[in-house]
Scaffold this motif. Structure first.
Motif, PDB file in Angstrom:
ATOM      1  N   ILE A 121      -1.739  72.721  20.420  1.00 54.97           N
ATOM      2  CA  ILE A 121      -1.786  71.723  19.228  1.00 54.97           C
ATOM      3  C   ILE A 121      -3.005  71.201  18.978  1.00 54.97           C
ATOM      4  O   ILE A 121      -3.630  70.830  18.097  1.00 54.97           O
ATOM      5  N   SER A 122      -3.794  70.935  20.262  1.00 52.87           N
ATOM      6  CA  SER A 122      -5.031  70.122  20.199  1.00 52.87           C
ATOM      7  C   SER A 122      -6.100  70.984  19.661  1.00 52.87           C
ATOM      8  O   SER A 122      -6.878  70.543  18.805  1.00 52.87           O
ATOM      9  N   ILE A 171      -5.887  73.578  17.349  1.00 47.87           N
ATOM     10  CA  ILE A 171      -5.193  73.533  15.925  1.00 47.87           C
ATOM     11  C   ILE A 171      -5.846  72.408  15.232  1.00 47.87           C
ATOM     12  O   ILE A 171      -6.385  72.234  14.111  1.00 47.87           O
ATOM     13  N   VAL A 172      -5.814  71.321  15.723  1.00 45.03           N
ATOM     14  CA  VAL A 172      -6.234  69.924  15.448  1.00 45.03           C
ATOM     15  C   VAL A 172      -7.501  70.000  15.175  1.00 45.03           C
ATOM     16  O   VAL A 172      -8.146  69.494  14.219  1.00 45.03           O
ATOM     17  N   ILE A 173      -8.246  70.655  16.455  1.00 47.84           N
ATOM     18  CA  ILE A 173      -9.903  70.208  16.205  1.00 47.84           C
ATOM     19  C   ILE A 173     -10.078  71.334  15.197  1.00 47.84           C
ATOM     20  O   ILE A 173     -11.216  71.093  14.360  1.00 47.84           O
ATOM     21  N   LEU A 205      -8.725  72.216  12.430  1.00 50.80           N
ATOM     22  CA  LEU A 205      -8.469  71.752  11.049  1.00 50.80           C
ATOM     23  C   LEU A 205      -9.473  70.713  10.782  1.00 50.80           C
ATOM     24  O   LEU A 205      -9.931  70.331   9.562  1.00 50.80           O
ATOM     25  N   ILE A 206      -9.938  69.810  11.640  1.00 57.88           N
ATOM     26  CA  ILE A 206     -10.814  68.980  11.421  1.00 57.88           C
ATOM     27  C   ILE A 206     -12.310  69.577  11.341  1.00 57.88           C
ATOM     28  O   ILE A 206     -12.942  68.979  10.319  1.00 57.88           O
TER      29      ILE A 206
END
Length: 386
Positions: free
Chosen positions: A243-244, A246-248, A250-251
């Motif tokens: 999840i981390s 994917i978040v990175i 997307l950012i």
């Protein structure tokens, strides 16, 4: 499947799936302009990572884990025979296709069948993978830039391990070696970031120079280090890490790519391998698929190297010589490009790569036995029998 003999028991399906996704990202990146003006323009309508970045991190992870686990079995010291066997096998895997496509590209550019300049070609530089070691190159056999980056990792990583693991400090050595190359890459990008580049020249000078990108591979090595020395945490935090990651990503995808910014010049190219490495613990859990689709994905993974070498050549031929082909059916033109790339890669493997590999493996089996006797002789303090 398709007459390709694959030992599915020895494959890691999750990483085959990732490798197949990576080669799709590469091929789609080169051919997506064919979909302009169609209902599929912008497909797949979500940001995609750079496929080469995935290949870099995955290579560092798999090779790093192989060496770490191998050295751990011999009291934390890498054996010379294992390093030699790796160098020989990687040469057998990489060099035949590389040199063949290098010659093909030279002939096509020289004959003006492909756009480019043979003035950019140096037999010595391309033969030794130094065409982009610490300086940019362009306008000839573009795809070779990543192979040069990989080959220097293949050479230097085992070489340094042989030296640094002499005192049985495997765990510390991996961190020191990886940290060194990550630091070197960042320093290189800092050093050249004072010059203003447009998007094209940023890509040439930052993204496609080996010294600027070798950190991506060593982030994969560090992931292998975590996988080996902290196996429980690797499993426990697999989902949060995914999840981390994917978040990175997307950012990263939302931040403007300004070629004059510190972020894009220095930080961006190191963030990319970090987010990819964070995906690995969960992907590592994916089991082998026995379905037809699962096996086909493994075949795509198996042929990904050939597909990487051929796809840009094919799209250049289509763009230059058949710009009006299927002009009213652009989607079919895109699918044709995918089919030609896969078919060409399959034929390259069956008619050229596989016969060479079969012969080479017979020779390597003999040399592997010799290196094993040498290592056993060093361990016992005796000279191996001739």
């Amino acid at each position: 499947m398709l007459g390709i003999k694959i030992d599915y028991e020895k494959r890691i399906y999750g990483f085959d799936l990732l490798r197949a996704f990576a080669i799709f990202c590469v091929i789609h990146g080169h051919g997506k302009h064919l979909l302009t003006g169609t209902m599929l323009e912008g497909f797949p309508w979500v940001p995609l990572p750079r496929g080469v970045d995935i290949f870099f991190v995955l290579s560092g992870f798999l090779i790093g884990y192989s060496f770490i686990s191998g050295a751990a079995k011999t009291n934390g010291q890498l054996k010379f025979g294992k390093a030699m066997n790796f160098w020989e096998r990687s040469a057998l895997r990489i060099l035949p296709n590389y040199y063949l496509l290098l010659a093909v590209n030279y002939f096509l550019v020289k004959s003006e069948i492909l756009n480019g300049s043979v003035a950019k070609f140096s037999p010595w530089l391309f033969a030794t993978f130094t065409q982009n070691l610490w300086y940019p190159f362009y306008d000839f056999f573009w795809e070779s830039w990543s192979l040069a980056t990989q080959e220097w990792f293949y050479l230097l990583f085992p070489l340094l391990l042989l030296f640094f693991t002499r005192n049985n400090r495997l765990k510390q050595s991996i961190v020191i070696i990886s940290g060194f190359f990550i630091t070197i890459a960042i320093i290189y990008r800092i050093n050249i970031s004072g010059t203003v580049y447009d998007t094209f020249w940023w890509d040439v000078n930052f993204r496609k120079v080996a010294l600027s990108r070798i950190d991506s591979i060593f982030f994969g090595v560090l992931a292998a280090w975590v996988r080996f020395f902290y196996a429980e945490s690797w499993k426990k935090f697999a989902l949060p890490a995914f999840i981390s990651g994917i978040v990175i990503f997307l950012i990263m995808s939302s931040i403007p790519k300004n070629t004059e910014s510190i972020y894009y010049n220095i930080i961006y190219l190191s963030l990319s391998p970090i987010f990819i490495a964070l995906l690995f613990p969960l992907i590592d859990r994916l089991k082998d698929s026995r379905s037809v689709v699962g096996r086909f994905i493994t075949v795509i993974s198996f042929l990904s190297y050939s597909m990487y070498l051929l796809n840009l050549l094919f799209i250049q031929l289509i763009d230059k010589h058949y710009p009006n082909l299927l002009a009213n059916h652009a989607t079919f033109k895109y699918l044709l490009f995918l089919l030609v790339t896969f078919t060409g890669s399959y034929l390259l493997y069956q008619l050229y790569e596989h016969p060479i590999a079969t012969l080479g493996n017979k020779i390597l089996h003999t040399s592997k036995m010799m290196y094993k006797r040498m290592d056993n002789g060093r361990s016992s303090g005796k000279t191996p029998e001739k």
